[in-house]
Scaffold this active site. Structure first.
Site, PDB file in Angstrom:
ATOM      1  N   ASP A 131      10.811 -33.217  19.765  1.00  0.00           N
ATOM      2  CA  ASP A 131      10.559 -33.551  21.176  1.00  0.00           C
ATOM      3  C   ASP A 131      10.327 -35.047  21.395  1.00  0.00           C
ATOM      4  O   ASP A 131      10.225 -35.497  22.543  1.00  0.00           O
ATOM      5  CB  ASP A 131       9.313 -32.812  21.691  1.00  0.00           C
ATOM      6  CG  ASP A 131       9.593 -31.346  22.009  1.00  0.00           C
ATOM      7  OD1 ASP A 131      10.776 -30.975  22.101  1.00  0.00           O
ATOM      8  OD2 ASP A 131       8.622 -30.589  22.163  1.00  0.00           O
ATOM      9  N   LYS A 137       5.061 -33.187  29.058  1.00  0.00           N
ATOM     10  CA  LYS A 137       6.270 -32.550  29.628  1.00  0.00           C
ATOM     11  C   LYS A 137       6.055 -31.051  29.807  1.00  0.00           C
ATOM     12  O   LYS A 137       5.191 -30.450  29.157  1.00  0.00           O
ATOM     13  CB  LYS A 137       7.501 -32.787  28.743  1.00  0.00           C
ATOM     14  CG  LYS A 137       7.433 -32.188  27.318  1.00  0.00           C
ATOM     15  CD  LYS A 137       7.948 -30.769  27.208  1.00  0.00           C
ATOM     16  CE  LYS A 137       7.764 -30.219  25.805  1.00  0.00           C
ATOM     17  NZ  LYS A 137       7.590 -28.818  25.653  1.00  0.00           N
ATOM     18  N   GLY A 140       2.052 -33.175  23.707  1.00  0.00           N
ATOM     19  CA  GLY A 140       0.971 -34.169  23.632  1.00  0.00           C
ATOM     20  C   GLY A 140       1.095 -35.089  22.426  1.00  0.00           C
ATOM     21  O   GLY A 140       0.988 -36.313  22.558  1.00  0.00           O
TER      22      GLY A 140
HETATM   23  O1  C5P Z   1      10.366 -30.974  15.194  1.00  0.00           O
HETATM   24  P1  C5P Z   1       8.965 -30.497  15.201  1.00  0.00           P
HETATM   25  O2  C5P Z   1       8.197 -30.932  13.979  1.00  0.00           O
HETATM   26  O3  C5P Z   1       8.228 -30.827  16.448  1.00  0.00           O
HETATM   27  O4  C5P Z   1       9.028 -28.912  15.139  1.00  0.00           O
HETATM   28  C1  C5P Z   1       7.891 -28.117  14.865  1.00  0.00           C
HETATM   29  C2  C5P Z   1       8.358 -26.750  14.401  1.00  0.00           C
HETATM   30  O5  C5P Z   1       9.055 -26.091  15.453  1.00  0.00           O
HETATM   31  C3  C5P Z   1       9.358 -26.814  13.251  1.00  0.00           C
HETATM   32  O6  C5P Z   1       8.696 -26.768  12.018  1.00  0.00           O
HETATM   33  C4  C5P Z   1      10.198 -25.565  13.470  1.00  0.00           C
HETATM   34  O7  C5P Z   1       9.566 -24.446  12.917  1.00  0.00           O
HETATM   35  C5  C5P Z   1      10.192 -25.388  14.976  1.00  0.00           C
HETATM   36  N1  C5P Z   1      11.408 -25.924  15.643  1.00  0.00           N
HETATM   37  C6  C5P Z   1      12.617 -25.288  15.448  1.00  0.00           C
HETATM   38  N2  C5P Z   1      13.741 -25.763  16.055  1.00  0.00           N
HETATM   39  C7  C5P Z   1      13.686 -26.839  16.872  1.00  0.00           C
HETATM   40  C8  C5P Z   1      12.456 -27.485  17.099  1.00  0.00           C
HETATM   41  C9  C5P Z   1      11.333 -26.998  16.476  1.00  0.00           C
HETATM   42  O8  C5P Z   1      12.695 -24.301  14.709  1.00  0.00           O
HETATM   43  N3  C5P Z   1      14.791 -27.262  17.464  1.00  0.00           N
END
Ligand code: C5P
Length: 288
Positions: free
Chosen positions: A136, A11, A101
């Site tokens: 995501d 994406k 990815g």
């Molecule tokens: O959800 P995911 O593990 O993909 O997110 C990776 C990092 O991105 C999280 O540890 C956080 O620091 C940040 N993040 C965030 N707010 C979101 C999505 C991601 O702070 N809505």
């Protein structure tokens, strides 16, 4: 059926704004997400027990940290499945690039295992498993064009974007999403960019316009960590590709191209001077 092959699409973000830091450490976001044709290919094989990941990419971990592994484990736990799974990932999407990815591989594993093992997981259950794996992942279950809010898991599907070719350029550096978000908080920049105009353009199938709401508030941060992002962006803007922006937490930069730009884009790819960059031409992808 003993095996199943599925495509896992990458994406780009046409819009990414941070609304606020939440108590759980994540951020409430507003994002316009768009699938692109660039994809990994995932083959799932039934297996008596355990989870095994194989991949053709030397830098991709095949252990528990791989989101595809986490997704398989979550499906097994949730459904109390007595069998296991072997997952082969034919990796084409660059890693740690802002292209989802890892998230899209995880989504493909959840959807794929549901089918391969006839698990009868409903839409809501699948969504919950996906969200457990990452912010995501819910978008990647279906893909297309969507407006995502909260952590990224609340999705409103938009009218599919008109087909555009997309030029992607990723410098060799990897960035940690967590680090980018943390730095954003430290810099304490809040812009509050209205997304309404862009949503209106997409939903009414109007011509895209660079002035109308294109933004990624993380670009400023990642540019400080990876100066190559600015160098690449400037090079693409110099070619006249005005819809040029970083995707997600980066460091991939994309240009959304008009028809008239396509010949030039091939020329840019053939003559790209930075030999360590990943550069490719792909296109927006919709599923309905
Ligand atoms: O959800 P995911 O593990 O993909 O997110 C990776 C990092 O991105 C999280 O540890 C956080 O620091 C940040 N993040 C965030 N707010 C979101 C999505 C991601 O702070 N809505």
């Amino acid at each position: 059926m003993n095996q199943l092959t599925v495509k896992a699409y990458a994406k780009i973000n046409l819009f990414l704004d941070i609304k606020n830091l939440r108590e759980d450490g994540y951020h409430n976001l507003e994002m316009v997400m768009q699938s692109i044709s660039l994809h990994d290919t995932i083959t799932l094989y039934k297996k008596d027990n355990g989870i095994k990941i194989e991949t053709n990419h030397s830098k991709l971990t095949n252990g528990e940290e791989n989101l595809a592994y986490k997704a398989a484990q979550a499906v097994i736990n949730r459904t109390k499945l007595a069998q296991g799974i072997k997952i082969f990932i034919d990796k084409k999407i660059p890693i740690a690039a802002g292209l989802a990815g890892g998230s899209t591989d995880a989504a493909a594993v959840i959807n794929g295992m549901n089918k391969l093992y006839d698990l009868n997981l409903g839409e809501k259950e699948i969504h919950n498993i996906a969200f457990e794996i990452g912010s995501d992942v819910p978008f990647c279950l279906k893909g297309g064009t969507a407006f995502a809010t909260k952590r990224g898991e609340k999705l409103r599907y938009l009218r599919p974007l008109k087909k555009h070719k997309v030029l992607l350029v990723k410098p060799p550096e990897m960035v940690s999403t967590k680090k980018v978000y943390n730095l954003y908080d430290e810099y304490n920049i809040s812009k509050d960019i209205p997304v309404k105009k862009l949503l209106d353009i997409i939903n009414n199938n109007k011509e895209l316009n660079i002035e109308d709401g294109w933004a990624n508030v993380l670009e400023l941060i990642t540019k400080r960590l990876v100066p190559d992002v600015k160098i690449i962006k400037d090079k693409l803007l110099d070619q006249g590709f005005k819809f040029t922006m970083m995707t997600g937490s980066g460091p991939t930069v994309f240009s959304l191209l008009d028809k008239k730009d396509i010949d030039l884009a091939y020329n840019v790819i053939n003559n790209w001077p930075r030999t360590d960059d990943f550069i490719t031409l792909t296109e927006t992808k919709n599923f309905n």
